[in-house]
Design a protein around this motif. Structure first.
Motif, PDB file in Angstrom:
ATOM      1  N   TYR A 285       0.857  -1.184   0.000  1.00 31.06           N
ATOM      2  CA  TYR A 285       0.000   0.000   0.000  1.00 31.06           C
ATOM      3  C   TYR A 285       0.890   1.230   0.000  1.00 31.06           C
ATOM      4  O   TYR A 285       1.658   1.467   0.931  1.00 31.06           O
TER       5      TYR A 285
ATOM      6  N   ARG B 204      -4.661   0.588   7.139  1.00 34.36           N
ATOM      7  CA  ARG B 204      -3.775  -0.473   6.633  1.00 34.36           C
ATOM      8  C   ARG B 204      -2.831  -0.975   7.718  1.00 34.36           C
ATOM      9  O   ARG B 204      -2.609  -2.172   7.856  1.00 34.36           O
TER      10      ARG B 204
ATOM     11  N   GLU C 258      -0.834  -4.551   7.372  1.00 34.70           N
ATOM     12  CA  GLU C 258      -0.327  -4.437   6.002  1.00 34.70           C
ATOM     13  C   GLU C 258       0.854  -3.471   5.955  1.00 34.70           C
ATOM     14  O   GLU C 258       0.878  -2.479   6.673  1.00 34.70           O
TER      15      GLU C 258
ATOM     16  N   VAL D 198       2.963  -0.387   4.747  1.00 31.14           N
ATOM     17  CA  VAL D 198       2.588   0.918   4.209  1.00 31.14           C
ATOM     18  C   VAL D 198       3.855   1.714   3.930  1.00 31.14           C
ATOM     19  O   VAL D 198       4.758   1.775   4.762  1.00 31.14           O
TER      20      VAL D 198
END
Length: 184
Positions: A30, A89, A94, A96
């Motif tokens: 991301y 996120r 996740e 980033v």
């Protein structure tokens, strides 16, 4: 929770090019899309390259606390990172990546000190100048303004946790990929 990785460096160092190469290696990464008050360059798409918003809306969002960081860059336009998508996120674990300027990186350090800060450096000053002139997107006055800012940014290299020299895009992208894997 994943650790946020912040990538910064002077104008024309190739941040965008390295990040595009990184996304080939890390397709699920991301990358926060910054907001800006500057007009789009040819080929740029709203919501993909930047969120292009007017100054009044940008200022309203600052007041509402919607930015993780924001700054006036090169003395003319505002850029910023919207907080919501980044927090979402990270809370999901996740990875980033923020691709931002030095002023923004310093703001992020205040609110997210556990982030990992990476400085993308040019192989030399002359190469940085050649890259800026070669892309042909700024007039002479804007180039001079950006080069003055670049000198200040280069002087701050030691503030970062890590330095990656962008001598070749592929090598710099691989090194940045390694940083992302270390932060997971």
């Amino acid at each position: 929770m994943s650790r946020l990785v912040v990538l910064a460096g002077p104008t024309a160092v190739g941040k965008g090019t390295v990040v595009r190469a990184l996304r080939e290696i890390e397709p699920t990464l991301y990358l926060s899309v910054s907001a800006t008050t500057r007009p789009p360059r040819p080929g740029e798409v709203d919501g993909v390259h930047y969120h292009f918003i007017d100054r009044d809306d940008f200022d309203r969002r600052i007041e509402a606390g919607e930015f993780l960081e924001w700054a006036t860059v090169h003395g003319t336009n505002k850029y910023g990172t919207l907080r919501g998508p980044v927090d979402e996120r990270l809370s999901r674990g996740e990875p980033v990546l923020l691709e931002i300027d030095l002023q923004g990186a310093r703001q992020v350090k205040e609110t997210m000190p556990d982030a990992h800060f990476v400085f993308l450096a040019p192989p030399s000053w002359d190469e940085l100048v050649n890259r800026l002139v070669g892309r042909g997107t700024e007039d002479e006055a804007e180039r001079e303004r950006r080069l003055a800012t670049a000198r200040e940014e280069l002087a701050a290299e030691g503030w970062f946790d890590q330095v990656i020299v962008n001598d070749t895009v592929e090598r710099a992208a691989r090194e940045l990929s390694g940083v992302l894997h270390e932060s997971r």
